[in-house]
Write a protein that holds these residues in place. Structure first.
Motif, PDB file in Angstrom:
ATOM      1  N   UNK A 104       0.870  -1.243   0.021  1.00  0.00           N
ATOM      2  CA  UNK A 104       0.099  -0.070  -0.151  1.00  0.00           C
ATOM      3  C   UNK A 104       0.797   1.283  -0.131  1.00  0.00           C
ATOM      4  N   UNK A 105       0.376   2.495   0.260  1.00  0.00           N
ATOM      5  CA  UNK A 105       0.981   3.772   0.380  1.00  0.00           C
ATOM      6  C   UNK A 105       0.434   4.281   1.699  1.00  0.00           C
ATOM      7  N   UNK A 106       1.490   5.117   2.043  1.00  0.00           N
ATOM      8  CA  UNK A 106       1.222   5.966   3.400  1.00  0.00           C
ATOM      9  C   UNK A 106       1.565   7.589   3.200  1.00  0.00           C
ATOM     10  N   UNK A 107       1.010   8.401   3.765  1.00  0.00           N
ATOM     11  CA  UNK A 107       1.428   9.662   3.787  1.00  0.00           C
ATOM     12  C   UNK A 107       2.300   9.684   5.161  1.00  0.00           C
ATOM     13  N   UNK A 108       3.425  10.104   5.339  1.00  0.00           N
ATOM     14  CA  UNK A 108       4.217  10.295   6.331  1.00  0.00           C
ATOM     15  C   UNK A 108       4.434  11.748   6.690  1.00  0.00           C
ATOM     16  N   UNK A 109       3.898  12.199   7.900  1.00  0.00           N
ATOM     17  CA  UNK A 109       4.133  13.643   8.348  1.00  0.00           C
ATOM     18  C   UNK A 109       5.162  13.732   9.544  1.00  0.00           C
ATOM     19  N   UNK A 127       3.775  21.472  10.921  1.00  0.00           N
ATOM     20  CA  UNK A 127       4.210  20.050   9.812  1.00  0.00           C
ATOM     21  C   UNK A 127       5.460  20.867   9.269  1.00  0.00           C
ATOM     22  N   UNK A 128       6.563  19.808   9.237  1.00  0.00           N
ATOM     23  CA  UNK A 128       7.727  20.073   8.616  1.00  0.00           C
ATOM     24  C   UNK A 128       8.127  19.090   7.169  1.00  0.00           C
ATOM     25  N   UNK A 129       7.270  18.108   7.260  1.00  0.00           N
ATOM     26  CA  UNK A 129       7.522  16.984   6.143  1.00  0.00           C
ATOM     27  C   UNK A 129       6.165  16.603   5.855  1.00  0.00           C
ATOM     28  N   UNK A 130       5.974  16.313   4.588  1.00  0.00           N
ATOM     29  CA  UNK A 130       4.647  15.688   4.498  1.00  0.00           C
ATOM     30  C   UNK A 130       5.101  14.723   2.890  1.00  0.00           C
ATOM     31  N   UNK A 131       5.107  13.696   2.998  1.00  0.00           N
ATOM     32  CA  UNK A 131       5.613  12.670   1.890  1.00  0.00           C
ATOM     33  C   UNK A 131       4.783  11.369   1.722  1.00  0.00           C
ATOM     34  N   UNK A 132       4.616  11.032   0.684  1.00  0.00           N
ATOM     35  CA  UNK A 132       3.865  10.064   0.159  1.00  0.00           C
ATOM     36  C   UNK A 132       4.694   8.866  -0.107  1.00  0.00           C
ATOM     37  N   UNK A 133       4.758   7.692   0.579  1.00  0.00           N
ATOM     38  CA  UNK A 133       5.519   6.805   0.246  1.00  0.00           C
ATOM     39  C   UNK A 133       4.919   5.483  -0.111  1.00  0.00           C
ATOM     40  N   UNK A 134       5.527   4.551  -0.640  1.00  0.00           N
ATOM     41  CA  UNK A 134       4.957   3.107  -0.984  1.00  0.00           C
ATOM     42  C   UNK A 134       5.705   2.034  -0.486  1.00  0.00           C
ATOM     43  N   UNK A 135       5.443   0.910  -0.911  1.00  0.00           N
ATOM     44  CA  UNK A 135       6.210  -0.373  -0.504  1.00  0.00           C
ATOM     45  C   UNK A 135       7.654  -0.268  -0.504  1.00  0.00           C
ATOM     46  N   UNK A 136       8.166  -0.774   0.451  1.00  0.00           N
ATOM     47  CA  UNK A 136       9.707  -0.656   0.456  1.00  0.00           C
ATOM     48  C   UNK A 136      10.318   0.366   1.413  1.00  0.00           C
ATOM     49  N   UNK A 150      -0.920   8.171   7.389  1.00  0.00           N
ATOM     50  CA  UNK A 150      -2.144   8.230   7.045  1.00  0.00           C
ATOM     51  C   UNK A 150      -2.141   7.203   5.886  1.00  0.00           C
ATOM     52  N   UNK A 151      -2.958   6.212   5.692  1.00  0.00           N
ATOM     53  CA  UNK A 151      -2.999   5.231   4.690  1.00  0.00           C
ATOM     54  C   UNK A 151      -3.566   5.734   3.281  1.00  0.00           C
ATOM     55  N   UNK A 152      -3.385   5.292   2.119  1.00  0.00           N
ATOM     56  CA  UNK A 152      -3.824   5.720   1.041  1.00  0.00           C
ATOM     57  C   UNK A 152      -4.959   5.051   0.681  1.00  0.00           C
ATOM     58  N   UNK A 153      -5.142   4.921  -0.677  1.00  0.00           N
ATOM     59  CA  UNK A 153      -6.324   4.435  -1.047  1.00  0.00           C
ATOM     60  C   UNK A 153      -6.918   3.004  -1.118  1.00  0.00           C
ATOM     61  N   UNK A 155      -5.724  -0.780   1.656  1.00  0.00           N
ATOM     62  CA  UNK A 155      -5.309  -1.378   2.711  1.00  0.00           C
ATOM     63  C   UNK A 155      -3.690  -1.339   2.815  1.00  0.00           C
ATOM     64  N   UNK A 156      -3.354  -0.582   3.841  1.00  0.00           N
ATOM     65  CA  UNK A 156      -1.726  -0.498   4.186  1.00  0.00           C
ATOM     66  C   UNK A 156      -1.282  -1.401   4.988  1.00  0.00           C
ATOM     67  N   UNK A 157      -0.120  -2.025   4.656  1.00  0.00           N
ATOM     68  CA  UNK A 157       0.585  -2.985   5.690  1.00  0.00           C
ATOM     69  C   UNK A 157       1.790  -2.313   6.081  1.00  0.00           C
ATOM     70  N   UNK A 158       2.348  -2.254   7.305  1.00  0.00           N
ATOM     71  CA  UNK A 158       3.567  -1.783   7.704  1.00  0.00           C
ATOM     72  C   UNK A 158       4.016  -2.889   8.803  1.00  0.00           C
ATOM     73  N   UNK A 159       5.340  -3.260   8.794  1.00  0.00           N
ATOM     74  CA  UNK A 159       5.973  -3.792   9.652  1.00  0.00           C
ATOM     75  C   UNK A 159       6.996  -2.829  10.623  1.00  0.00           C
ATOM     76  N   UNK A 160       6.677  -2.766  11.617  1.00  0.00           N
ATOM     77  CA  UNK A 160       7.452  -1.755  12.580  1.00  0.00           C
ATOM     78  C   UNK A 160       8.335  -2.562  13.568  1.00  0.00           C
ATOM     79  N   UNK A 161       9.648  -2.168  13.619  1.00  0.00           N
ATOM     80  CA  UNK A 161      10.509  -2.714  14.819  1.00  0.00           C
ATOM     81  C   UNK A 161      10.894  -1.762  15.863  1.00  0.00           C
ATOM     82  N   UNK A 162      10.573  -1.884  17.028  1.00  0.00           N
ATOM     83  CA  UNK A 162      10.988  -0.873  18.074  1.00  0.00           C
ATOM     84  C   UNK A 162      12.270  -1.485  18.821  1.00  0.00           C
TER      85      UNK A 162
END
Length: 195
Positions: A104-109, A127-136, A150-153, A155-162
């Motif tokens: 999927x795609x995400x808007x990262x702010x 807001x200092x950054x707003x970019x739309x990104x895709x898989x990878x 924010x997810x795009x049009x 379903x968006x799947x993310x893997x998060x490592x903390x």
């Protein structure tokens, strides 16, 4: 080693890196290509088609909990969002985080705090950054960095490592419309299998 699944390879490499690199900032920069390799594995994307959506409503969002390391405490989470689902503006407190888009795609702010921090329940952010990104795409989120996604049009799947499991300590919350600042616990952790 060649019989390991993608997630097992990631865990093995991440544990080695945690053992070898004591500087947190350097360690998390070096974790980025490890997550990149996990995101690129076709078996991971195929598995993710069956992962359940995570709620983003209420005071606490949900994350799938795939793995918590018994020695180094890092965790691997999944975040699956329906189309056009937005996270609240927040920080992760002291926790280092790698946010990798699998599908999927995400808007990262990103946001900057511009007040003098003198009032406990008040924060001005812009807001200092707003970019739309895709898989990878991977976003390295350092401690206390203010952000939202924010997810795009689709379903968006993310893997998060903390660096450690979220949910047991307070994190910052921000409302730029009212300049309100408060703290809340991070996402609820829902155990889920990742093979």
């Amino acid at each position: 080693m060649s019989n390991q699944t993608a997630i097992q390879k990631f865990i093995t490499a991440a544990r080695r890196l945690h053992a070898d690199e004591s500087d947190a900032a350097t360690r998390w920069e070096k974790m980025t290509p490890l997550l990149q390799a996990l995101l690129a594995d076709p078996s991971v994307r195929e598995q993710s088609k069956n992962w359940p959506d995570c709620s983003q409503g209420g005071d606490r969002a949900e994350n799938l909990l795939f793995y918590e390391d018994p020695d180094y405490k890092f965790v691997i989470n999944g975040l699956i969002k329906a189309p056009h689902t937005r996270t609240a503006i927040h920080d992760h407190a002291h926790n280092w985080t790698l946010y990798g888009v699998l599908d999927g795609t995400e808007s990262i702010e990103r946001y900057e705090r511009i007040d003098d921090r003198s009032r406990p329940e008040y924060a001005e952010v812009k807001k200092s950054v707003a970019v739309t990104v895709g898989a990878g795409k991977i976003d390295l989120v350092p401690p206390f960095a203010i952000h939202a996604e924010e997810s795009g049009d689709a379903r968006t799947v993310a893997i998060i490592v903390r660096a450690e499991k979220a949910g047991g300590f307070l994190q910052g919350r921000y409302d730029p419309a009212t300049n309100r600042y408060w703290q809340g616990y991070g996402p609820k952790q829902i155990a889920h299998e990742f093979k």
